[in-house]
Design an enzyme around this catalytic site. Structure first.
Site, PDB file in Angstrom:
ATOM      1  CG  HIS A 108      -3.097  -2.997   4.143  1.00 23.73           C
ATOM      2  ND1 HIS A 108      -2.094  -2.323   4.800  1.00 23.73           N
ATOM      3  CD2 HIS A 108      -3.786  -2.056   3.464  1.00 23.73           C
ATOM      4  CE1 HIS A 108      -2.172  -1.030   4.544  1.00 23.73           C
ATOM      5  NE2 HIS A 108      -3.182  -0.842   3.722  1.00 23.73           N
ATOM      6  CB  CYS A 138      -0.988  -0.046   1.154  1.00 19.85           C
ATOM      7  SG  CYS A 138      -2.395   1.024   0.874  1.00 19.85           S
ATOM      8  CD  GLU A 164      -0.086  -5.126   6.090  1.00 21.45           C
ATOM      9  OE1 GLU A 164      -0.027  -5.783   5.023  1.00 21.45           O
ATOM     10  OE2 GLU A 164      -0.334  -3.899   6.126  1.00 21.45           O
TER      11      GLU A 164
END
Ligand SMILES: NC(=O)CC[C@H](N)C(=O)O
Length: 236
Positions: free
Chosen positions: A209, A90, A211
């Site tokens: 994302h 991002c 994560e």
């Protein structure tokens, strides 16, 4: 070249100036590949110098760049990008791009590394954030879609490779119907705007994302396809 001991851990840094760096650290520490991985938070040039690879998290690319400049990390990061694997997610994807549209007034510091032009906030503001199931043919368990979390995400506008650049490999693309009206065009099937995960040489970029999910297949991909191939034998 002094070859590190074959049992030495691979040190992967997470740029920890701002943004979702803790989540990346947690995801990488859960990876069990044939090599030990040590994950460190990077805030100084000395910490960066210990790393074999780097992840630049999501957050605000203008803030991350400003903090990197203030902490004397900007030039060391630009040198790092020239020789070692970097994954930008991002905001990190914006920093890793060669060109940006929608930059803040006065321009935006970039690290370069992936030959694309990217648009900040390509879907609009926070309220346009969304989740989407992504096809991930090159990841483990390819039949299982990956949930992409797009938060004020950038959009890839064009691939700008020159004959000297490594080719760009599309790792995952978004179904065109997720693209906003402002970005749609007649020939959507091969539009760069649907490309949400790209690899160019040792660098990796996701406009979403990974994560923020409990699914670390993109983290595994980065280590397997970008980090391990960059290491001197016999560490590979
Ligand atoms: N989730 C994010 O990292 C948002 C990126 C942010 N909109 C930027 O331009 O840097």
């Amino acid at each position: 070249m002094i070859h590190p001991h074959p049992d030495a851990a691979i040190v992967i840094g997470i740029l920890a100036l701002q943004g979702a760096f803790i989540e990346h650290q947690d995801a990488l520490q859960k990876i069990s590949l044939q090599k030990k991985i040590e994950v460190i938070q990077v805030r100084t040039a000395e910490e960066l110098a210990k790393c074999a690879a780097l992840v630049i998290p999501g957050g605000e690319s203008t803030t991350i760049a400003l903090l990197a400049r203030l902490s004397g990390l900007l030039e060391p990061l630009r040198q790092f990008v020239k020789t070692k694997p970097v994954w930008g997610t991002c905001a990190g994807a914006i920093l890793l791009s060669k060109n940006v549209e929608g930059a803040k007034k006065g321009g935006q510091e970039l690290l370069g590394g992936i030959s694309i032009t990217i648009a900040r906030n390509g879907w609009g503001s926070q309220v346009e954030s969304f989740e989407a199931d992504l096809d991930v043919p090159l990841l483990r368990d390819p039949e299982r879609p990956f949930t992409g979390i797009f938060i004020r995400a950038p959009v890839v506008l064009s691939l700008d490779t020159t004959p000297e650049d490594p080719p760009i490999k599309v790792i995952s693309r978004l179904s065109p119907h997720y693209l906003p009206e402002s970005l749609t065009s007649s020939n959507l099937t091969h539009e760069p705007k649907t490309f949400v995960a790209l690899q160019q040489g040792l660098h990796f970029l996701t406009t979403f994302h990974p994560e923020l999910t409990q699914d670390n297949r993109f983290h595994e991909y980065f280590v397997r396809e970008c980090v391990l191939p960059s290491l001197p034998p016999p560490l590979q």
